[in-house]
Design an enzyme around this catalytic site. Structure first.
Site, PDB file in Angstrom:
ATOM      1  N   SER A 130     -41.679 -19.895 -67.556  1.00  0.00           N
ATOM      2  CA  SER A 130     -41.896 -18.484 -67.888  1.00  0.00           C
ATOM      3  C   SER A 130     -41.092 -17.578 -66.965  1.00  0.00           C
ATOM      4  O   SER A 130     -40.989 -16.390 -67.215  1.00  0.00           O
ATOM      5  CB  SER A 130     -43.381 -18.140 -67.790  1.00  0.00           C
ATOM      6  OG  SER A 130     -43.867 -18.498 -66.532  1.00  0.00           O
ATOM      7  N   GLU A 143     -41.748 -17.477 -77.268  1.00  0.00           N
ATOM      8  CA  GLU A 143     -40.421 -16.954 -76.928  1.00  0.00           C
ATOM      9  C   GLU A 143     -39.468 -18.140 -76.909  1.00  0.00           C
ATOM     10  O   GLU A 143     -39.667 -19.094 -76.150  1.00  0.00           O
ATOM     11  CB  GLU A 143     -40.436 -16.287 -75.552  1.00  0.00           C
ATOM     12  CG  GLU A 143     -40.962 -14.866 -75.547  1.00  0.00           C
ATOM     13  CD  GLU A 143     -40.940 -14.235 -74.155  1.00  0.00           C
ATOM     14  OE1 GLU A 143     -40.707 -13.029 -74.057  1.00  0.00           O
ATOM     15  OE2 GLU A 143     -41.170 -14.942 -73.157  1.00  0.00           O
ATOM     16  N   ASN A 169     -42.819 -11.110 -70.067  1.00  0.00           N
ATOM     17  CA  ASN A 169     -43.304 -11.009 -68.690  1.00  0.00           C
ATOM     18  C   ASN A 169     -42.476 -10.051 -67.851  1.00  0.00           C
ATOM     19  O   ASN A 169     -42.983  -9.444 -66.916  1.00  0.00           O
ATOM     20  CB  ASN A 169     -43.339 -12.398 -68.037  1.00  0.00           C
ATOM     21  CG  ASN A 169     -44.539 -13.192 -68.527  1.00  0.00           C
ATOM     22  OD1 ASN A 169     -45.452 -12.618 -69.139  1.00  0.00           O
ATOM     23  ND2 ASN A 169     -44.544 -14.487 -68.289  1.00  0.00           N
ATOM     24  N   HIS A 186     -41.141 -20.853 -74.620  1.00  0.00           N
ATOM     25  CA  HIS A 186     -42.169 -20.290 -73.737  1.00  0.00           C
ATOM     26  C   HIS A 186     -43.428 -19.992 -74.533  1.00  0.00           C
ATOM     27  O   HIS A 186     -43.482 -19.058 -75.315  1.00  0.00           O
ATOM     28  CB  HIS A 186     -41.611 -19.015 -73.064  1.00  0.00           C
ATOM     29  CG  HIS A 186     -42.592 -18.353 -72.164  1.00  0.00           C
ATOM     30  ND1 HIS A 186     -42.623 -17.006 -71.926  1.00  0.00           N
ATOM     31  CD2 HIS A 186     -43.616 -18.870 -71.437  1.00  0.00           C
ATOM     32  CE1 HIS A 186     -43.607 -16.725 -71.100  1.00  0.00           C
ATOM     33  NE2 HIS A 186     -44.225 -17.838 -70.793  1.00  0.00           N
TER      34      HIS A 186
END
Ligand code: 3HC
Length: 705
Positions: free
Chosen positions: A409, A442, A480, A430
């Site tokens: 991540s 992702e 993120n 991800h």
């Protein structure tokens, strides 16, 4: 041509042909009306069958036409259905695949319906912030009763044609090995012979059930404001019990006109189309193939790895879970048993289905067992050294052409790819925790990832029930990287004067299901703490407020320790802690920050526009393909309110000039890191060209800025 007419033994077959889902576009609507007119003129025709030409019957009104003059242009769908119902020769709907929204309404306007038993039907307009606008609220209750109709229209759920609730809707249910057209034609002939043309609109109003409407209104509580379609649906279905058909149609029509103009409907429609658009990778065309993906391996059988494996098994993919010790595999197997056991107890799976899923997973400690898998997904500890060990093993053991995926991540996918001799086969996948629940995936494209690997990974996501969004390589990828700015603002707000519960309340009122401090307590405050420590070393230009560090130093890590920003006596319910609030005030004083009253609108804008500013940078760097992909990441992975369409859509709706104005104010107000609020160059560019995120597609334009 969008529908074709052929005649077989006196029955005209009107084949709807508007790929991909027979959306009832203006052109298709015109061609249906023309075909029905032809049926009535032609003496050789006794009846007609409406059917999808090798396509589903219909996915409903053409959503892409909404908001354009085409959607209102005559014949509108109501007029088409009136023409069908008024036909002097019977018209029978033959349903395969789906009949949804306007598609089902069209079928309800026919004189009889026939469906493949496994076809699915429903009125999902509510998910687009609408109510059925072509008679669905008036015909469905007359046909299946108020209770079922209200449930189907307010939930938008689909039912198989054979469902008990739909009794009376179909003249015949056709088994998959039977010929749908033949059965429909024979029913059309027998209706023609009977000399009667049954029409739902001529049935009396549905039986009034005031208690059902009262209960539905009571269940609405606050959600009617967020989702205005819900109270409108209840009122329209109620009208079907007290008004004649024509008057009920007027109620429905007025509500549809109101709803289609609401921001909520625009946002929900944006979300629907954005999700589908996200699956298209710009430079990868139809000429690029996909790789075989029948068997998989997951490396690391912790919470994440086990969740990923379950998700694959649920999609029918054989998966081998690799761990370093027998002990870890036993723990992982127990967690699979627990999750499947709960699903069976809740009726989401039958015992047989659970058993079949479990049988698809096997555990191993030996890389040699992975020789034949098509994809291996690494889900081990977030350290480059740990990843190196895994990828070197995968490189040694996997067959040529297999895909090597990493669930990292935060780490650099290009560095991970460089641990192997086959960087073109390496891609990021991800997942979000819990992996068997969260919808977002992702897909991260490294500098050397092969186009067919990207395409395969995107399709793989869809196959396992996820929404795949493509991201380039950067720290935190799309989701993120942006959320870090959101949390930074939440903490700045707290040291400047807001209390955590005020920040949470403001964002929950905006529509997030949980405010940032409740989320942080749920995830574990220690996670954010370790990121902050890492950032202090790696990126001193990215200051954080240490306002919560004291809590972590006391071992208050959130729900798991029954204390974090809030107290959790029962392990789940957040209760404000006066001690924490006193310590926050003391912290501000120690930093010479004069605490001030902070309004809810400042709280919301600081957190949400932080997402927007970072999102703009992500777009201009080409990390995301388009603004709507960023919205999909936030809608599917971060609980962003669907009725606001995602952060970038929200910014466009507010107006980018206003967004930039707010940022300028924040630059003056914010004590720590005011420079963050300098609007991203793309934002400035869009404001100066009177454009917006939705219209911006050209990254090369930025290169000239
Ligand atoms: N109008 C226009 N395009 C549509 C569409 C529609 N109603 N429904 C789906 N599409 C498009 C999608 O955008 C996608 O386009 P793309 O190929 O360019 O990406 C393509 O069809 C395929 O869609 P999916 O990826 O969703 O394909 P699936 O096979 O997984 O699902 C489906 C098909 C079940 C039909 C699903 O697309 C769906 O649920 N569609 C929406 C149904 C709906 O909400 N209908 C109500 C419309 S509003 C209405 O009818 C108003 C009326 O009451 C007046």
């Amino acid at each position: 041509m969008t529908s074709a007419l052929a005649i077989h033994d006196g029955v005209a077959v009107i084949a709807l042909d508007n790929p991909p889902v027979n959306g009832l576009s203006h052109a298709l609507r015109c061609s249906i009306v023309d075909a029905v007119a032809e049926v009535n003129l032609n003496e050789n025709i006794v009846a007609a069958v409406l059917i999808g030409a090798a396509l589903p019957f219909s996915g409903g009104a053409d959503i892409t036409e909404f908001g354009t003059p085409k959607s209102w242009e005559q014949p509108d769908l109501v007029a088409v259905i009136e023409a069908v119902e008024a036909s002097a020769k019977p018209v029978v709907a033959a349903i395969a695949g789906v009949a949804l929204g306007g598609g089902l309404e069209l079928a309800l306007g026919c004189h009889a319906r026939v469906a493949l038993r496994n076809a699915r039907v429903g009125l999902p307009e509510v998910k687009l912030g609408l109510l059925p606008g072509a008679g669905g609220t008036q015909r469905l209750p007359r046909l299946v009763g108020v209770e079922t109709a209200l449930d189907l229209i307010t939930s938008g759920r689909l039912l198989p044609a054979g469902a008990a609730e739909l009794k009376g809707m179909f003249a015949a249910l056709v088994e998959p090995d039977e010929d749908l057209l033949e059965v429909a034609s024979s029913i059309a002939r027998s209706v023609a012979r009977s000399g009667e043309l049954p029409s739902i609109s001529s049935l009396p109003p549905a039986q009034p059930r005031p208690e059902i409407f009262d209960a539905a209104r009571a269940r609405l509580s606050g959600s009617g404001e967020r989702y205005p379609a819900l109270p409108e649906i209840i009122a329209a279905v109620e009208a079907a019990t007290v008004l004649d058909f024509a008057a009920g149609m007027e109620v429905e029509k007025a509500a549809f006109k109101r709803l289609i103009e609401t921001d909520v409907s625009k946002a929900l429609r944006h979300g629907f189309l954005a999700e589908r658009r996200a699956s298209h990778v710009r430079e990868i065309g139809a000429d690029v193939g996909v790789r075989r993906l029948d068997t998989a391996a997951v490396i690391g059988a912790g919470l994440m790895g086990t969740g990923i494996a379950q998700c694959l098994a649920a999609a029918g993919i054989e998966v081998t879970l690799l761990e370093t010790s027998e002990q870890a595999t036993v723990r992982s197997e127990k967690s699979v048993d627990d999750v499947l056991g709960r699903a069976v107890a809740k009726g989401r799976l039958t015992a047989k289905q659970a058993e079949a899923q479990k049988a698809l997973i096997r555990w191993t400690t030996d890389y040699g067992d992975l020789r034949n898998v098509d994809i291996a997904i690494e889900a081990v500890f977030e350290s480059l050294e740990a990843k190196r060990a895994v990828f070197e093993e995968l490189d040694r053991n996997l067959r040529p052409g297999a895909i090597l995926a990493s669930n990292t991540s935060t780490l650099d996918l290009n560095a991970i790819a460089a641990f192997t001799q086959r960087p073109a086969d390496v891609v990021g996948t991800h997942f979000f925790s819990p992996a068997n629940v969260m919808r977002l995936l992702e897909v991260v494209r490294g500098d050397r990832t092969a186009p067919d690997v990207v395409k395969t990974a995107m399709q793989f996501g869809r196959r396992i029930g996820k929404v795949s969004v493509l991201s380039g390589v950067c720290d935190g990828f799309i989701g993120n990287r942006m959320v870090e700015e959101y949390f930074r603002q939440a903490m700045f707000l707290v040291e400047e004067g807001a209390l955590p519960f005020e920040v949470d309340e403001a964002l929950e009122e905006f529509g997030f299901s949980m405010g940032p401090f409740k989320v942080a307590d749920l995830a574990g405050l220690d996670i954010g703490w370790s990121i902050r420590k890492r950032r202090a070393q790696e990126r001193p230009d990215m200051p954080y407020s240490p306002v919560l560090d004291g809590l972590c130093e006391q071992g208050r890590f959130g729900q798991k320790t029954k204390a974090g920003v809030y107290l959790y006596a029962d392990g789940r319910t957040a209760v404000r802690d006066p001690e924490v609030e006193r310590s926050i005030a003391a912290f501000s004083q120690s930093q010479n920050i004069a605490r001030r009253e902070i309004s809810k609108s400042e709280i919301v804008d600081r957190c949400v526009l932080a997402l927007v500013n970072e999102g703009a940078k992500i777009l201009e760097e080409g990390i995301a393909q388009r603004a709507s992909d960023i919205d999909v990441v936030y809608l599917a992975g971060y609980g962003f309110p669907d009725f606001r369409g995602g952060p970038m859509f929200h910014a466009d709706s507010v107006g980018l000039d206003k967004v930039v104005e707010r940022m300028t104010v924040f630059e003056r107000l914010q004590t720590r890191d005011p420079a963050f609020w300098r609007p991203a160059p793309l934002l400035q560019h869009l404001v100066s060209t009177h454009s917006n995120f939705a219209d911006w597609t050209n990254r090369s334009a930025m290169e000239n800025l």
